[in-house]
Design a protein around this motif. Structure first.
Motif, mmCIF file in Angstrom:
data_model
loop_
_atom_site.group_PDB
_atom_site.id
_atom_site.type_symbol
_atom_site.label_atom_id
_atom_site.label_comp_id
_atom_site.label_asym_id
_atom_site.label_seq_id
_atom_site.Cartn_x
_atom_site.Cartn_y
_atom_site.Cartn_z
ATOM 1 N N ASP A 132 0.810 -1.220 0.000
ATOM 2 C CA ASP A 132 0.000 0.000 0.000
ATOM 3 C C ASP A 132 0.839 1.264 0.000
ATOM 4 O OD1 ASP A 132 0.910 -0.536 2.558
ATOM 5 O OD2 ASP A 132 -0.828 0.359 3.540
ATOM 6 N N ASP B 215 -3.489 -2.901 -2.678
ATOM 7 C CA ASP B 215 -4.144 -3.586 -1.569
ATOM 8 C C ASP B 215 -4.299 -5.059 -1.911
ATOM 9 O OD1 ASP B 215 -6.832 -4.087 -2.877
ATOM 10 O OD2 ASP B 215 -6.808 -1.884 -2.923
ATOM 11 N N MET C 82 1.061 -5.817 5.936
ATOM 12 C CA MET C 82 -0.020 -4.935 6.367
ATOM 13 C C MET C 82 -0.566 -4.155 5.191
ATOM 14 S SD MET C 82 -0.095 -5.860 9.433
ATOM 15 C CE MET C 82 -1.307 -4.692 10.055
ATOM 16 N N MET C 83 -1.669 -4.645 4.612
ATOM 17 C CA MET C 83 -2.309 -3.972 3.490
ATOM 18 C C MET C 83 -3.791 -3.804 3.794
ATOM 19 S SD MET C 83 -0.694 -5.627 0.007
ATOM 20 C CE MET C 83 -1.217 -7.301 0.405
ATOM 21 N N PRO C 84 -4.421 -2.780 3.211
ATOM 22 C CA PRO C 84 -5.871 -2.603 3.412
ATOM 23 C C PRO C 84 -6.683 -3.648 2.665
ATOM 24 C CG PRO C 84 -5.006 -0.956 1.894
ATOM 25 C CD PRO C 84 -3.814 -1.688 2.431
ATOM 26 N N LYS C 85 -7.936 -3.783 3.090
ATOM 27 C CA LYS C 85 -8.938 -4.669 2.482
ATOM 28 C C LYS C 85 -8.627 -6.147 2.754
ATOM 29 C CE LYS C 85 -10.344 -1.362 -1.075
ATOM 30 N NZ LYS C 85 -10.589 -1.114 -2.508
ATOM 31 N N ASP D 179 -5.191 -8.428 3.999
ATOM 32 C CA ASP D 179 -3.786 -8.302 4.361
ATOM 33 C C ASP D 179 -2.926 -9.363 3.673
ATOM 34 O OD1 ASP D 179 -3.986 -10.692 5.804
ATOM 35 O OD2 ASP D 179 -4.263 -9.688 7.730
#
Length: 237
Positions: A11, A35, A56-59, A61
């Motif tokens: 991200d 993401d 650690m990524m949005p939507k 992981d």
């Protein structure tokens, strides 16, 4: 090596652009995702030789992306993790990641690690002479086929990641020989850039879960306290 396609999922736009810039110099084809959802969509739409995942990524992981990819593919997966995420790092390796690099990282080390994974996945895998010379290893109830990267036990195929297979094949090719963690790392990971006891331990623990009757009391991959590990098996004639 040309014709290699890599997926970068992070991200952080600066990291994506930096890694893509250096992989472009290696003539790799590079796609990027911001993401986990986008990473999964891209993976479904294209064929990749390596996936670089941020934890650690949005939507969705990186751990979940890794888990879903491992359900359908043995593509090499290299994870990016912060130094204070030791537990997450272990979990990532435990569910099938082949390697990891901690942030902040040296871009030159990262590229070297990617190239090392590609050498093992692409060059060794496509070396026809080496494949012809590769011999199937048989132990009582278990068959290890280095040409197809397939392991069967009691007639059932065992789902292993590429790195788990290479680790098992290395052990089975040297029965009863004791290896230190450093020796195992250098032989299986084929790299001098990182000597990490934890990487070896996590992969051995995961491999035991898949091949041992009782992983808490391993009979095949045994710990030699204070030294390392050895493989014990009754080989078929």
């Amino acid at each position: 090596m040309t014709g290699i396609r890599v997926l970068i999922a992070d991200d952080d736009k600066e990291i994506r652009n930096l890694v893509k810039k250096y992989l472009d110099l290696e003539t790799y084809e590079v796609d990027t995702a911001a993401d986990g959802e986008e990473a999964l969509r891209l993976y479904e739409a294209h064929s990749y030789h390596l996936v670089l995942l941020d934890l650690m990524m949005p939507k969705v992981d990186g751990i979940e992306v890794c888990r879903r990819l491992r359900e359908k593919s043995n593509v090499p997966i290299l994870m990016l993790t912060a130094k204070d995420q030791e537990l997450d790092k272990c979990l990532g390796l435990g569910i099938g990641a082949d390697d990891y690099v901690t942030k902040p990282f040296s871009i030159h080390e990262l590229v070297a690690r990617i190239k090392a994974l590609m050498r093992r996945y692409m060059v060794l895998g496509s070396d026809k002479a080496a494949q012809q010379e590769a011999q199937i290893i048989r132990y009582k109830g278990m068959t290890i086929d280095p040409k197809k990267y397939i392991v069967t036990k009691a007639g059932e195929e065992i789902s292993l990641t590429a790195k788990e297979f290479e680790l098992l094949h290395f052990f089975a090719s040297h029965p009863e020989q004791v290896f230190t963690k450093t020796q195992i790392f250098r032989q299986v990971w084929n790299s001098e850039y990182l000597e990490d006891d934890n990487t070896v331990m996590v992969h051995i623990r995961k491999l035991r879960m898949k091949i041992e009757v009782d992983p808490s009391n391993p009979r095949l991959i045994q710990t030699v306290w204070g030294i390392g590990y050895r493989f014990i098996g009754e080989q078929d004639e």
